[in-house]
Design an enzyme around this catalytic site. Structure first.
Site, PDB file in Angstrom:
ATOM      1  N   ASP A  16       0.821  -1.223   0.000  1.00  0.00           N
ATOM      2  CA  ASP A  16       0.000   0.000   0.000  1.00  0.00           C
ATOM      3  C   ASP A  16       0.849   1.265   0.000  1.00  0.00           C
ATOM      4  OD1 ASP A  16      -2.401  -1.327   0.031  1.00  0.00           O
ATOM      5  OD2 ASP A  16      -2.689  -1.167   2.202  1.00  0.00           O
ATOM      6  N   ARG A  96      -0.290   5.337  17.103  1.00  0.00           N
ATOM      7  CA  ARG A  96      -0.620   6.310  16.035  1.00  0.00           C
ATOM      8  C   ARG A  96      -0.338   7.764  16.395  1.00  0.00           C
ATOM      9  NH1 ARG A  96       0.130   1.835  13.714  1.00  0.00           N
ATOM     10  NH2 ARG A  96      -1.616   0.821  12.695  1.00  0.00           N
ATOM     11  N   ASP A 125      -7.634   3.794  12.465  1.00  0.00           N
ATOM     12  CA  ASP A 125      -6.323   4.439  12.371  1.00  0.00           C
ATOM     13  C   ASP A 125      -6.368   5.777  11.638  1.00  0.00           C
ATOM     14  OD1 ASP A 125      -4.934   2.564  13.843  1.00  0.00           O
ATOM     15  OD2 ASP A 125      -4.568   1.265  12.111  1.00  0.00           O
ATOM     16  N   SER A 175      -3.409  -9.585   8.077  1.00  0.00           N
ATOM     17  CA  SER A 175      -2.864  -8.240   8.136  1.00  0.00           C
ATOM     18  C   SER A 175      -2.423  -8.011   9.586  1.00  0.00           C
ATOM     19  CB  SER A 175      -3.943  -7.239   7.722  1.00  0.00           C
ATOM     20  OG  SER A 175      -3.653  -5.989   8.265  1.00  0.00           O
TER      21      SER A 175
HETATM   22  N1  ARG Z   1      -8.751  -2.870  15.825  1.00  0.00           N
HETATM   23  C1  ARG Z   1      -7.539  -2.346  16.335  1.00  0.00           C
HETATM   24  C2  ARG Z   1      -7.606  -0.857  16.464  1.00  0.00           C
HETATM   25  O1  ARG Z   1      -8.480  -0.252  15.917  1.00  0.00           O
HETATM   26  C3  ARG Z   1      -6.336  -2.818  15.560  1.00  0.00           C
HETATM   27  C4  ARG Z   1      -5.999  -2.063  14.358  1.00  0.00           C
HETATM   28  C5  ARG Z   1      -4.809  -2.618  13.703  1.00  0.00           C
HETATM   29  N2  ARG Z   1      -4.438  -1.786  12.599  1.00  0.00           N
HETATM   30  C6  ARG Z   1      -4.113  -2.256  11.428  1.00  0.00           C
HETATM   31  N3  ARG Z   1      -3.847  -1.379  10.528  1.00  0.00           N
HETATM   32  N4  ARG Z   1      -4.086  -3.530  11.163  1.00  0.00           N
HETATM   33  O2  ARG Z   1      -6.808  -0.242  17.114  1.00  0.00           O
END
Ligand code: ARG
Length: 404
Positions: A16, A96, A125, A175
């Site tokens: 990506d 983040r 995110d 992922s």
């Molecule tokens: N569901 C979790 C969160 O919102 C994990 C996110 C993981 N991020 C990812 N890009 N795979 O914090």
């Protein structure tokens, strides 16, 4: 498409964000500077950097933020016993805002007018990046090429091939997002909440039934709410997390599988492995129960829940988060002492705790004759405490007997 001339991109080295480099160069005519922040994800940072240079970036930064992440983000979460929806230790969510602050720092250093991230439109995110970046510098444009370009995975691969972007030939089943505070595993077979996660989803933890038959006890020393020693050895924050992830993971501690309510509005099935997080939060919460009184504990629970909700929802930069931290720091001032946790086949059980600031008083609590607690006071207390409850009952009986 926004007009931008120099963009700082959060770069993981994956498909990506690699496609995003070319796309920003081509479609926006922008110079691209890549930033990879090391929050303990154990990637090959050299290879990521080389890939960025191959894609003709103007500059690349690999920033080691492990210590800052552990100290200023993860340890705050420990003090707040932060578990979103009582389960998720916020591993991705905490990283983040830190990554965002590094992107803004580089943008200022490099005179960039925009920052870009590689999130899709379906997750949390995007909120965490965009809101933190905007809060740190409202004049920066924030681009989300992957969310906004509308390319399918096949189109991305096609685009990558056309532009000579190296793509990995191993197709990934899951992922993954990982850092010092945990590993989140998404996609593929995990998207069916009715199916247990396949064993190959896990890398940091053994299956509890395969964990050693001998339990292991770890002793964690806390100073003002943060862990400073493991089994008597002083460690830097990030070292302590690495070590505890290893020890607790070997005992199958930290597997989490739950239904999560995303901020964008839908539910998702989330699987994590967070051995250190589960162990430390369990231990810290127990030590708070030794030190704090019941009013402090009941109010702190509200503050903790609010803290976790804000951080999950991308609102690290909100003034309320900082204000809650002031309260949480104050309450944790005397949360110092040691906690022993027994790790055994997927469980982290607190078995002993000790603190010079303990509010437990043996002489009061003991059932032995030496107790200083004056039981004669209890008689009147019970009567007054129960008065409104007993009164309601009496009045109801009276109404019923009078037939109204
Ligand atoms: N569901 C979790 C969160 O919102 C994990 C996110 C993981 N991020 C990812 N890009 N795979 O914090």
């Amino acid at each position: 498409m926004d007009k931008v001339s120099r963009v700082v991109l959060a770069y993981s080295g994956g498909l990506d964000t690699s496609v995003a480099i070319k796309w920003l160069q081509e479609r926006c005519g922008a110079e691209v500077i890549t930033v990879t922040v090391d929050v303990g994800q154990q990637d090959d940072f050299k290879a990521i950097e080389e890939k960025a240079w191959k894609l003709k970036v103007l500059n690349h930064y690999t920033i080691d933020a492990k210590e800052e992440f552990a100290r200023d983000y993860v340890f705050r979460a420990v003090k707040a016993n932060a578990l979103y929806e009582d389960k998720y230790p916020l591993s991705a969510a905490l990283s983040r805002p830190l990554i965002s602050s590094k992107l803004v720092e580089v943008a200022h250093k490099e005179g960039a007018d925009a920052v870009a991230h590689g999130c899709t439109g379906k997750g949390n995110d995007q909120l965490r990046f965009e809101i933190t970046i905007k809060a740190l510098d409202p004049s920066l444009k924030v681009l989300a090429p992957i969310r906004d370009w509308g390319m399918s995975r096949e189109e991305e691969i096609e685009y990558a091939k056309r532009h000579g972007i190296p793509i990995s030939t191993v197709s990934k089943k899951y992922s993954i997002d990982q850092n010092l505070w945990g590993r989140s595993i998404e996609c593929g077979p995990l998207e069916d909440p009715a199916t247990p996660p396949p064993e190959d989803a896990f890398e940091w933890t053994v299956a509890p039934e395969k964990a050693p038959n001998e339990p292991q006890t770890v002793e964690i020393r806390f100073e003002s709410g943060v862990p400073v020693k493991l089994n008597g050895v002083s460690l830097l924050p990030h070292e302590l997390l690495v070590k505890l992830n290893d020890i607790a993971g070997k005992h199958g501690v930290g597997r989490i599988d739950h239904m999560e309510d995303r901020i964008v509005g839908f539910k998702s099935r989330e699987v994590y492995e967070c051995p250190a997080a589960v162990t430390l939060i369990e231990a810290h919460r127990d030590l708070e129960k030794l030190v704090l009184n019941r009013h402090e504990l009941s109010f702190k629970k509200l503050a903790d829940t609010m803290w976790a909700n804000l951080v999950y929802a991308g609102l690290w930069a909100d003034p309320l988060r900082e204000e809650l931290d002031v309260f949480i720091d104050k309450v944790n001032e005397h949360v110092s002492g040691t906690v022993k946790v027994k790790l055994y086949k997927g469980n982290a059980m607190v078995i002993a705790r000790q603190s010079p600031y303990s509010t437990y008083d043996y002489e009061v609590a003991t059932y032995e004759a030496v107790s200083t607690f004056d039981q004669s006071l209890a008689k009147g207390f019970v009567e007054l405490w129960g008065f409104p409850t007993v009164l309601s009952s009496k009045l109801r009986f009276r109404r019923e007997s009078e037939g109204c």
